[in-house]
Design a protein around this motif. Sequence first.
Motif, PDB file in Angstrom:
ATOM      1  N   TRP A 233       0.809  -1.220   0.000  1.00 19.04           N
ATOM      2  CA  TRP A 233       0.000   0.000   0.000  1.00 19.04           C
ATOM      3  C   TRP A 233       0.846   1.275   0.000  1.00 19.04           C
ATOM      4  O   TRP A 233       0.296   2.378  -0.104  1.00 19.04           O
ATOM      5  N   ALA A 234       2.171   1.147   0.101  1.00 23.72           N
ATOM      6  CA  ALA A 234       3.014   2.335   0.232  1.00 23.72           C
ATOM      7  C   ALA A 234       2.961   3.217  -1.017  1.00 23.72           C
ATOM      8  O   ALA A 234       2.759   4.441  -0.923  1.00 23.72           O
ATOM      9  N   ASP A 235       3.148   2.625  -2.196  1.00 19.94           N
ATOM     10  CA  ASP A 235       3.154   3.436  -3.414  1.00 19.94           C
ATOM     11  C   ASP A 235       1.793   4.083  -3.682  1.00 19.94           C
ATOM     12  O   ASP A 235       1.733   5.269  -4.050  1.00 19.94           O
ATOM     13  N   PRO A 236       0.669   3.361  -3.520  1.00 21.11           N
ATOM     14  CA  PRO A 236      -0.618   4.039  -3.688  1.00 21.11           C
ATOM     15  C   PRO A 236      -0.805   5.226  -2.743  1.00 21.11           C
ATOM     16  O   PRO A 236      -1.415   6.236  -3.119  1.00 21.11           O
ATOM     17  N   LEU A 237      -0.268   5.128  -1.527  1.00 17.11           N
ATOM     18  CA  LEU A 237      -0.351   6.256  -0.602  1.00 17.11           C
ATOM     19  C   LEU A 237       0.529   7.407  -1.060  1.00 17.11           C
ATOM     20  O   LEU A 237       0.101   8.572  -1.104  1.00 17.11           O
ATOM     21  N   LEU A 238       1.764   7.094  -1.431  1.00 18.94           N
ATOM     22  CA  LEU A 238       2.686   8.144  -1.862  1.00 18.94           C
ATOM     23  C   LEU A 238       2.170   8.873  -3.100  1.00 18.94           C
ATOM     24  O   LEU A 238       2.383  10.087  -3.245  1.00 18.94           O
ATOM     25  N   ALA A 239       1.499   8.163  -3.981  1.00 18.92           N
ATOM     26  CA  ALA A 239       0.968   8.781  -5.198  1.00 18.92           C
ATOM     27  C   ALA A 239      -0.110   9.811  -4.883  1.00 18.92           C
ATOM     28  O   ALA A 239      -0.390  10.681  -5.719  1.00 18.92           O
ATOM     29  N   ARG A 240      -0.685   9.748  -3.708  1.00 20.30           N
ATOM     30  CA  ARG A 240      -1.756  10.667  -3.322  1.00 20.30           C
ATOM     31  C   ARG A 240      -1.249  11.850  -2.499  1.00 20.30           C
ATOM     32  O   ARG A 240      -2.024  12.771  -2.208  1.00 20.30           O
ATOM     33  N   LEU A 241       0.023  11.851  -2.115  1.00 24.48           N
ATOM     34  CA  LEU A 241       0.535  12.910  -1.247  1.00 24.48           C
ATOM     35  C   LEU A 241       0.544  14.275  -1.916  1.00 24.48           C
ATOM     36  O   LEU A 241       0.589  15.300  -1.222  1.00 24.48           O
ATOM     37  N   GLU A 242       0.523  14.305  -3.246  1.00 25.50           N
ATOM     38  CA  GLU A 242       0.482  15.593  -3.939  1.00 25.50           C
ATOM     39  C   GLU A 242      -0.690  16.430  -3.450  1.00 25.50           C
ATOM     40  O   GLU A 242      -0.605  17.663  -3.418  1.00 25.50           O
ATOM     41  N   ARG A 243      -1.766  15.761  -3.035  1.00 22.54           N
ATOM     42  CA  ARG A 243      -2.965  16.478  -2.596  1.00 22.54           C
ATOM     43  C   ARG A 243      -3.362  16.088  -1.174  1.00 22.54           C
ATOM     44  O   ARG A 243      -4.531  16.072  -0.814  1.00 22.54           O
ATOM     45  N   VAL A 244      -2.343  15.817  -0.345  1.00 22.30           N
ATOM     46  CA  VAL A 244      -2.599  15.397   1.033  1.00 22.30           C
ATOM     47  C   VAL A 244      -3.250  16.503   1.854  1.00 22.30           C
ATOM     48  O   VAL A 244      -3.909  16.234   2.874  1.00 22.30           O
TER      49      VAL A 244
END
Length: 314
Positions: A233-244
């Motif tokens: 799940w790490a990469d799917p989370l990191l991909a969303r940090l742009e709009r955290v």
Amino acid sequence: MTAPRAVGVRLTYDAVPAAVRSWVEDQLGSPVVGTAEQVGGMSPGCATRLRCADGTRGFVKAVGAELNPDTPRLFRREIGVLDHLGHHELWARLLASYDDGSWVALLIEDVEGRHPDFTHPDELAAVLAGTDRLSTVLQEREVPASVDLVDAASVFDKWADCLHTLADAPARAPVPGWLRTDPHGWADVLREHAKRPMAHVAHWDIRVDNLLRRPGGEVVFVDWGTAARGPGWADPLLARLERVDEEWFDDSIAASPALCEAGDDAVTAFLAGFGAHLAVRSVVAVDVNLPTLNDFRVRESRRMLEAVARRSGR
């Protein structure tokens, strides 16, 4: 358009040692006649798109230990990872590598494209779908233990230690007072996840500056210097940090099967641990030839810790 969050001060290609530039031309088989310097990322080395006299194109990254003592290790890790991952349309192909013990360089396929725009719904959706596909593909690729991957379990433990000792962190560290006692027990959540099996290879550094969008819309993942063995799940989370820093982030987490399986506590603990770690590092780290890195730490820490406050009702 979404601009890269990480922008460093880089060496230009013409300042790279002649031996490295000669090697590049030998590998490409034609003299370099045109260059386009890239600014994304924090390495002090060059990151340059090349055009040769015969029309051949390539992308070169090169760094020397005298520029920064740690960056050559990241380049060596990227070489090892790309060597073992082989060819796939989801990442740029490694054409050749150079290592004389001090200078390390990678010659990589030059991907025609630009950074995706995370404010455009279709482009953002393509990034998230591409990340899910990348996670699936990486589970099918063997990267042996001999390759120096980041150990995500150790990272989680390090973040947990940071959260556990925040009360003793320097007062000037930009950490909100309420977090200094870890009132929600996120250190324990991180430690529990660190004990779980982590055979999954993760890119571990998905940011807009490490993504390219081909003219046809396909997403390509570049810069594998921090590739890790970590949770799926790490990469799917990191991909969303742009709009955290937006409520969109919370809604998007709920729409991801991998992140739903991990659970909200894991997501929030990740943000709390990562954000606290960056905040503390911003007042204790000593950076060599990385003049923009600390501002990046402060900005990213603030964005993540504000999301922690939002998600925990603070």
